[in-house]
Design a protein around this motif. Structure first.
Motif, PDB file in Angstrom:
ATOM      1  N   VAL A 190       0.841  -1.201   0.000  1.00 22.18           N
ATOM      2  CA  VAL A 190       0.000   0.000   0.000  1.00 22.18           C
ATOM      3  C   VAL A 190       0.872   1.245   0.000  1.00 22.18           C
ATOM      4  N   PHE A 191       1.934   1.230   0.769  1.00 22.60           N
ATOM      5  CA  PHE A 191       2.852   2.368   0.805  1.00 22.60           C
ATOM      6  C   PHE A 191       3.458   2.622  -0.574  1.00 22.60           C
ATOM      7  N   GLY A 192       3.904   1.574  -1.241  1.00 22.22           N
ATOM      8  CA  GLY A 192       4.487   1.711  -2.574  1.00 22.22           C
ATOM      9  C   GLY A 192       3.483   2.243  -3.579  1.00 22.22           C
ATOM     10  N   PHE A 193       2.248   1.716  -3.543  1.00 23.80           N
ATOM     11  CA  PHE A 193       1.218   2.195  -4.460  1.00 23.80           C
ATOM     12  C   PHE A 193       0.883   3.653  -4.188  1.00 23.80           C
ATOM     13  N   THR A 194       0.755   4.007  -2.918  1.00 22.64           N
ATOM     14  CA  THR A 194       0.434   5.391  -2.554  1.00 22.64           C
ATOM     15  C   THR A 194       1.521   6.345  -3.014  1.00 22.64           C
ATOM     16  N   LYS A 195       2.764   5.940  -2.845  1.00 19.87           N
ATOM     17  CA  LYS A 195       3.891   6.766  -3.271  1.00 19.87           C
ATOM     18  C   LYS A 195       3.841   7.009  -4.775  1.00 19.87           C
ATOM     19  N   GLN A 196       3.577   5.962  -5.550  1.00 17.54           N
ATOM     20  CA  GLN A 196       3.485   6.104  -7.000  1.00 17.54           C
ATOM     21  C   GLN A 196       2.293   6.960  -7.399  1.00 17.54           C
ATOM     22  N   ALA A 197       1.156   6.773  -6.728  1.00 18.38           N
ATOM     23  CA  ALA A 197      -0.041   7.546  -7.051  1.00 18.38           C
ATOM     24  C   ALA A 197       0.172   9.034  -6.774  1.00 18.38           C
ATOM     25  N   ILE A 198       0.801   9.346  -5.670  1.00 13.85           N
ATOM     26  CA  ILE A 198       1.081  10.752  -5.347  1.00 13.85           C
ATOM     27  C   ILE A 198       2.000  11.359  -6.395  1.00 13.85           C
ATOM     28  N   TRP A 199       2.995  10.616  -6.840  1.00 11.96           N
ATOM     29  CA  TRP A 199       3.920  11.103  -7.866  1.00 11.96           C
ATOM     30  C   TRP A 199       3.164  11.388  -9.164  1.00 11.96           C
ATOM     31  N   VAL A 200       2.320  10.460  -9.594  1.00 16.35           N
ATOM     32  CA  VAL A 200       1.578  10.630 -10.849  1.00 16.35           C
ATOM     33  C   VAL A 200       0.629  11.818 -10.752  1.00 16.35           C
ATOM     34  N   VAL A 201      -0.112  11.921  -9.667  1.00 19.53           N
ATOM     35  CA  VAL A 201      -1.072  13.013  -9.511  1.00 19.53           C
ATOM     36  C   VAL A 201      -0.367  14.366  -9.438  1.00 19.53           C
ATOM     37  N   SER A 202       0.712  14.451  -8.686  1.00 16.43           N
ATOM     38  CA  SER A 202       1.386  15.750  -8.544  1.00 16.43           C
ATOM     39  C   SER A 202       2.053  16.192  -9.836  1.00 16.43           C
ATOM     40  N   THR A 203       2.708  15.283 -10.543  1.00 16.42           N
ATOM     41  CA  THR A 203       3.342  15.684 -11.805  1.00 16.42           C
ATOM     42  C   THR A 203       2.303  16.014 -12.868  1.00 16.42           C
ATOM     43  N   THR A 204       1.212  15.272 -12.909  1.00 19.78           N
ATOM     44  CA  THR A 204       0.148  15.571 -13.871  1.00 19.78           C
ATOM     45  C   THR A 204      -0.471  16.928 -13.570  1.00 19.78           C
ATOM     46  N   ALA A 205      -0.710  17.215 -12.319  1.00 17.76           N
ATOM     47  CA  ALA A 205      -1.283  18.512 -11.944  1.00 17.76           C
ATOM     48  C   ALA A 205      -0.346  19.649 -12.337  1.00 17.76           C
ATOM     49  N   MET A 206       0.942  19.465 -12.117  1.00 18.81           N
ATOM     50  CA  MET A 206       1.889  20.515 -12.487  1.00 18.81           C
ATOM     51  C   MET A 206       1.901  20.738 -13.991  1.00 18.81           C
ATOM     52  N   ILE A 207       1.876  19.653 -14.752  1.00 14.92           N
ATOM     53  CA  ILE A 207       1.919  19.780 -16.214  1.00 14.92           C
ATOM     54  C   ILE A 207       0.643  20.435 -16.732  1.00 14.92           C
ATOM     55  N   MET A 208      -0.484  20.163 -16.088  1.00 14.12           N
ATOM     56  CA  MET A 208      -1.743  20.728 -16.561  1.00 14.12           C
ATOM     57  C   MET A 208      -1.989  22.147 -16.043  1.00 14.12           C
ATOM     58  N   VAL A 209      -1.559  22.465 -14.847  1.00 19.99           N
ATOM     59  CA  VAL A 209      -1.869  23.753 -14.226  1.00 19.99           C
ATOM     60  C   VAL A 209      -0.807  24.808 -14.517  1.00 19.99           C
ATOM     61  N   LEU A 210       0.434  24.415 -14.603  1.00 19.16           N
ATOM     62  CA  LEU A 210       1.520  25.381 -14.772  1.00 19.16           C
ATOM     63  C   LEU A 210       1.365  26.249 -16.019  1.00 19.16           C
ATOM     64  N   PRO A 211       1.028  25.708 -17.192  1.00 21.84           N
ATOM     65  CA  PRO A 211       0.832  26.589 -18.354  1.00 21.84           C
ATOM     66  C   PRO A 211      -0.291  27.614 -18.141  1.00 21.84           C
ATOM     67  N   TYR A 212      -1.370  27.205 -17.486  1.00 20.47           N
ATOM     68  CA  TYR A 212      -2.462  28.143 -17.213  1.00 20.47           C
ATOM     69  C   TYR A 212      -1.980  29.288 -16.315  1.00 20.47           C
ATOM     70  N   VAL A 213      -1.244  28.961 -15.276  1.00 19.90           N
ATOM     71  CA  VAL A 213      -0.758  29.981 -14.342  1.00 19.90           C
ATOM     72  C   VAL A 213       0.179  30.953 -15.055  1.00 19.90           C
ATOM     73  N   ILE A 214       1.053  30.428 -15.881  1.00 22.98           N
ATOM     74  CA  ILE A 214       1.994  31.288 -16.616  1.00 22.98           C
ATOM     75  C   ILE A 214       1.240  32.209 -17.571  1.00 22.98           C
ATOM     76  N   GLU A 215       0.265  31.669 -18.295  1.00 20.13           N
ATOM     77  CA  GLU A 215      -0.503  32.478 -19.246  1.00 20.13           C
ATOM     78  C   GLU A 215      -1.328  33.539 -18.535  1.00 20.13           C
ATOM     79  N   LYS A 216      -1.913  33.191 -17.394  1.00 18.93           N
ATOM     80  CA  LYS A 216      -2.701  34.171 -16.631  1.00 18.93           C
ATOM     81  C   LYS A 216      -1.806  35.301 -16.133  1.00 18.93           C
ATOM     82  N   GLU A 217      -0.620  34.945 -15.652  1.00 19.01           N
ATOM     83  CA  GLU A 217       0.320  35.974 -15.185  1.00 19.01           C
ATOM     84  C   GLU A 217       0.736  36.896 -16.331  1.00 19.01           C
TER      85      GLU A 217
END
Length: 97
Positions: free
Chosen positions: A41-68
């Protein structure tokens, strides 16, 4: 006399090995499977957090830069308008009521 005062030196692994006879096999198996499941469970959770955080950064970062960039552009236009037309020109114009 030397045999009675001699301190038995053993490692932690040897102590654990000696203690395993204290618990029944069913308890040892349950503990082993619980620890194994916990690590899974620890290993799966670690991988899931990595996938969610990197995906969020890739999807949100361009929006934040464009808004700025858009906000900076609006501020620059307002500053130019203020310099050309005076302090009242920088304020948003209100329509007739």
């Amino acid at each position: 006399m030397a045999g009675d005062d001699e301190i038995l030196v053993e490692s932690y692994l040897e102590r654990l090995e000696g203690l395993k006879d204290m618990f029944p096999q069913s308890v040892r198996n349950l503990t082993s499977s619980t620890v194994s499941a916990g690590w899974s469970v620890f290993g799966f959770t670690k991988q899931a957090i990595w996938v969610v955080s990197t995906t969020a950064m890739i999807m949100v970062l361009p929006y934040v830069i464009e808004k700025e960039r858009a906000d900076n552009e609006k501020a620059q236009v307002a500053q130019q308008r203020q310099m050309l037309l005076g302090p009242q020109a920088a304020l948003p114009q209100q329509g007739a009521r």
